[in-house]
Motif scaffolding. Structure first.
Motif, mmCIF file in Angstrom:
data_model
loop_
_atom_site.group_PDB
_atom_site.id
_atom_site.type_symbol
_atom_site.label_atom_id
_atom_site.label_comp_id
_atom_site.label_asym_id
_atom_site.label_seq_id
_atom_site.Cartn_x
_atom_site.Cartn_y
_atom_site.Cartn_z
ATOM 1 N N ILE A 57 0.872 -1.180 0.000
ATOM 2 C CA ILE A 57 0.000 0.000 0.000
ATOM 3 C C ILE A 57 0.905 1.224 0.000
ATOM 4 O O ILE A 57 1.729 1.405 0.898
ATOM 5 C CB ILE A 57 -0.908 0.027 1.249
ATOM 6 N N TYR A 58 0.787 2.040 -1.058
ATOM 7 C CA TYR A 58 1.533 3.302 -1.088
ATOM 8 C C TYR A 58 0.865 4.290 -0.136
ATOM 9 O O TYR A 58 -0.357 4.329 -0.020
ATOM 10 C CB TYR A 58 1.542 3.895 -2.503
ATOM 11 N N MET A 59 1.644 5.073 0.535
ATOM 12 C CA MET A 59 1.153 6.104 1.465
ATOM 13 C C MET A 59 0.124 5.527 2.447
ATOM 14 O O MET A 59 -0.947 6.102 2.658
ATOM 15 C CB MET A 59 0.568 7.276 0.677
ATOM 16 N N ASP A 60 0.511 4.361 2.958
ATOM 17 C CA ASP A 60 -0.360 3.653 3.908
ATOM 18 C C ASP A 60 -0.660 4.554 5.105
ATOM 19 O O ASP A 60 0.204 5.287 5.577
ATOM 20 C CB ASP A 60 0.384 2.383 4.380
ATOM 21 N N GLY A 68 0.917 -7.420 -17.664
ATOM 22 C CA GLY A 68 -0.279 -6.847 -17.047
ATOM 23 C C GLY A 68 -0.528 -5.476 -17.627
ATOM 24 O O GLY A 68 0.407 -4.836 -18.117
ATOM 25 N N PRO A 69 -1.781 -5.015 -17.553
ATOM 26 C CA PRO A 69 -2.077 -3.686 -18.075
ATOM 27 C C PRO A 69 -1.335 -2.605 -17.288
ATOM 28 O O PRO A 69 -0.845 -2.856 -16.182
ATOM 29 C CB PRO A 69 -3.593 -3.531 -17.861
ATOM 30 N N THR A 70 -1.285 -1.409 -17.840
ATOM 31 C CA THR A 70 -0.688 -0.274 -17.145
ATOM 32 C C THR A 70 -1.384 -0.070 -15.808
ATOM 33 O O THR A 70 -2.605 -0.152 -15.730
ATOM 34 C CB THR A 70 -0.836 1.002 -18.010
ATOM 35 N N GLY A 71 -0.605 0.132 -14.776
ATOM 36 C CA GLY A 71 -1.173 0.373 -13.452
ATOM 37 C C GLY A 71 -1.535 -0.904 -12.705
ATOM 38 O O GLY A 71 -2.102 -0.853 -11.608
ATOM 39 N N SER A 72 -1.174 -2.069 -13.258
ATOM 40 C CA SER A 72 -1.567 -3.330 -12.610
ATOM 41 C C SER A 72 -0.675 -3.683 -11.421
ATOM 42 O O SER A 72 -1.039 -4.531 -10.606
ATOM 43 C CB SER A 72 -1.554 -4.469 -13.634
ATOM 44 N N GLY A 73 0.519 -3.064 -11.349
ATOM 45 C CA GLY A 73 1.397 -3.336 -10.217
ATOM 46 C C GLY A 73 2.730 -3.976 -10.596
ATOM 47 O O GLY A 73 3.500 -4.368 -9.717
ATOM 48 N N LYS A 74 3.025 -4.048 -11.889
ATOM 49 C CA LYS A 74 4.264 -4.709 -12.336
ATOM 50 C C LYS A 74 5.498 -4.031 -11.751
ATOM 51 O O LYS A 74 6.391 -4.686 -11.222
ATOM 52 C CB LYS A 74 4.362 -4.692 -13.877
ATOM 53 N N SER A 75 5.511 -2.717 -11.866
ATOM 54 C CA SER A 75 6.683 -1.983 -11.397
ATOM 55 C C SER A 75 6.832 -2.102 -9.876
ATOM 56 O O SER A 75 7.938 -2.285 -9.354
ATOM 57 C CB SER A 75 6.534 -0.523 -11.845
ATOM 58 N N THR A 76 5.719 -2.042 -9.178
ATOM 59 C CA THR A 76 5.753 -2.202 -7.715
ATOM 60 C C THR A 76 6.286 -3.580 -7.344
ATOM 61 O O THR A 76 7.124 -3.715 -6.442
ATOM 62 C CB THR A 76 4.326 -2.007 -7.138
ATOM 63 N N LEU A 77 5.854 -4.592 -8.085
ATOM 64 C CA LEU A 77 6.288 -5.956 -7.796
ATOM 65 C C LEU A 77 7.793 -6.121 -8.021
ATOM 66 O O LEU A 77 8.505 -6.662 -7.157
ATOM 67 C CB LEU A 77 5.491 -6.942 -8.672
ATOM 68 N N ALA A 127 -3.802 6.691 0.607
ATOM 69 C CA ALA A 127 -3.387 5.282 0.559
ATOM 70 C C ALA A 127 -3.881 4.621 -0.730
ATOM 71 O O ALA A 127 -5.019 4.817 -1.151
ATOM 72 C CB ALA A 127 -3.946 4.540 1.770
ATOM 73 N N LYS A 128 -2.956 3.862 -1.358
ATOM 74 C CA LYS A 128 -3.299 3.218 -2.636
ATOM 75 C C LYS A 128 -2.748 1.795 -2.605
ATOM 76 O O LYS A 128 -1.545 1.589 -2.484
ATOM 77 C CB LYS A 128 -2.651 4.038 -3.761
ATOM 78 N N THR A 129 -3.654 0.825 -2.674
ATOM 79 C CA THR A 129 -3.208 -0.567 -2.681
ATOM 80 C C THR A 129 -2.717 -0.915 -4.077
ATOM 81 O O THR A 129 -3.485 -0.869 -5.038
ATOM 82 C CB THR A 129 -4.362 -1.509 -2.283
ATOM 83 N N ALA A 130 -1.430 -1.250 -4.179
ATOM 84 C CA ALA A 130 -0.851 -1.554 -5.489
ATOM 85 C C ALA A 130 -0.682 -3.056 -5.692
ATOM 86 O O ALA A 130 -0.689 -3.536 -6.822
ATOM 87 C CB ALA A 130 0.486 -0.844 -5.657
ATOM 88 N N LEU A 131 -0.501 -3.814 -4.604
ATOM 89 C CA LEU A 131 -0.392 -5.278 -4.694
ATOM 90 C C LEU A 131 -1.200 -5.904 -3.571
ATOM 91 O O LEU A 131 -1.180 -5.398 -2.440
ATOM 92 C CB LEU A 131 1.077 -5.727 -4.544
#
Ligand code: ADP
Length: 273
Positions: free
Chosen positions: A11-14, A40-49, A19-23
């Motif tokens: 969660i970004y900025m938990d 995965g589509p854009t914004g799906s969480g690939k970069s976060t993962l 707060a934004k749940t990315a994974l």
């Protein structure tokens, strides 16, 4: 073993109104020495993962393990995980900055505290790995062609000899011949050195050509995993998620109308590509 991810959530900025749940609850295993494709589509969480796998982000929940190194929410030192992984960001050539190609490639190994002789050896080995002429070593990185710059940037990561190489959209902005050459080089390296590779790409064809296992994520969740044949057999679902798989999807659809058993990868690869 390899890479084992258990119950990973981020969660970004938990704890803030932003707060934004990315994974959410990602479980995955990438065997040592495999070539994994992450789609995965854009914004799906690939970069976060991938930032979690590279030890650049700390899990909000769950763990990331590479061999005996484990990172979780309570982990203080991220260094041990970081040292195992080389992450090549999108447009890595934007991070070239030294006055010569050799100095740029040497930057990482220097920071690892290796002696001059070893750094020198690593620089030329990495240049050979990525197919850069050793004569380019004294040039300014900014005198290289676009494709050469990207190879130099990748060489800088390889010179640190990571166990795991993660490439985020490595062929973006290259022409089709350049794209194929670059990934062929990475693939050969993976085969020769036994390096685990994680390739993030929006191109299904690119992924199908090289990866032996695919992970499809959407809205921060792992939706599908399996061989390319298994995953592309879900063409309909992939399309619903906005993942276009032009040639491959059509082929798999056609085959599926005729076959009931899963599609052998060989047939699939030869016909599709
Ligand atoms: P992808 O790489 O698949 O495009 P990302 O991992 O970049 O996806 O993003 C996943 C989600 O997290 C998106 O909704 C994105 O807006 C959000 N996100 C990414 N980075 C941040 C950040 N630093 N702060 C807040 N939200 C972020």
């Amino acid at each position: 073993m390899g890479i084992v991810i258990q119950g990973l959530s981020h969660i970004y900025m938990d704890g803030t109104p932003f707060a934004k749940t990315a994974l959410s609850g990602i479980n995955m295993v990438i065997d040592k020495g495999s070539f994994a494709g992450l789609i995965g589509p854009t914004g799906s969480g690939k970069s976060t993962l991938i930032q979690h796998i590279a030890g650049l982000l700390k899990p909000t929940k769950g763990t990331v393990r590479i061999e005996e190194t484990v990172v979780g929410p309570e982990t203080k030192k991220m260094g041990p995980l970081r040292n195992r992984v080389g992450l090549v960001f999108q447009y890595p050539e934007h991070q070239l900055f030294e006055e010569s190609v050799a100095k740029d490639i040497a930057y990482g190994p220097h920071n690892q505290g290796l002696n001059e002789e070893e750094v020198h050896r690593r620089v030329f080995q990495a240049m050979e790995w990525v197919g850069l002429d050793p004569e380019l070593s004294s040039r300014s990185p900014f005198q290289l062609s676009g494709g050469q710059m990207r190879r130099a940037a990748i060489a800088g990561v390889l010179a640190m000899q990571p166990e795991v190489l993660i490439l985020d959209e490595p062929t973006a902005g290259l022409d089709p011949a350049g794209q194929r050459e670059l990934l062929d080089t990475v693939y050969q390296l993976h085969r020769e050195q036994g390096m685990t590779v994680i390739l993030v790409s929006h191109s299904m064809e690119e992924i199908a050509r090289y990866a032996d296992i695919l992970f499809v994520i959407k809205d921060g969740r792992l939706m599908l995993t399996g061989s390319p044949g298994e995953v592309f057999a879900e063409g309909e679902r992939l399309r619903e998620w906005g993942l276009e798989i032009p040639v491959v999807a059509r082929l798999v659809d056609e085959l599926n109308q005729r076959l009931t058993s899963p599609i052998p990868r060989e047939i699939f690869t030869v016909n599709a590509l």
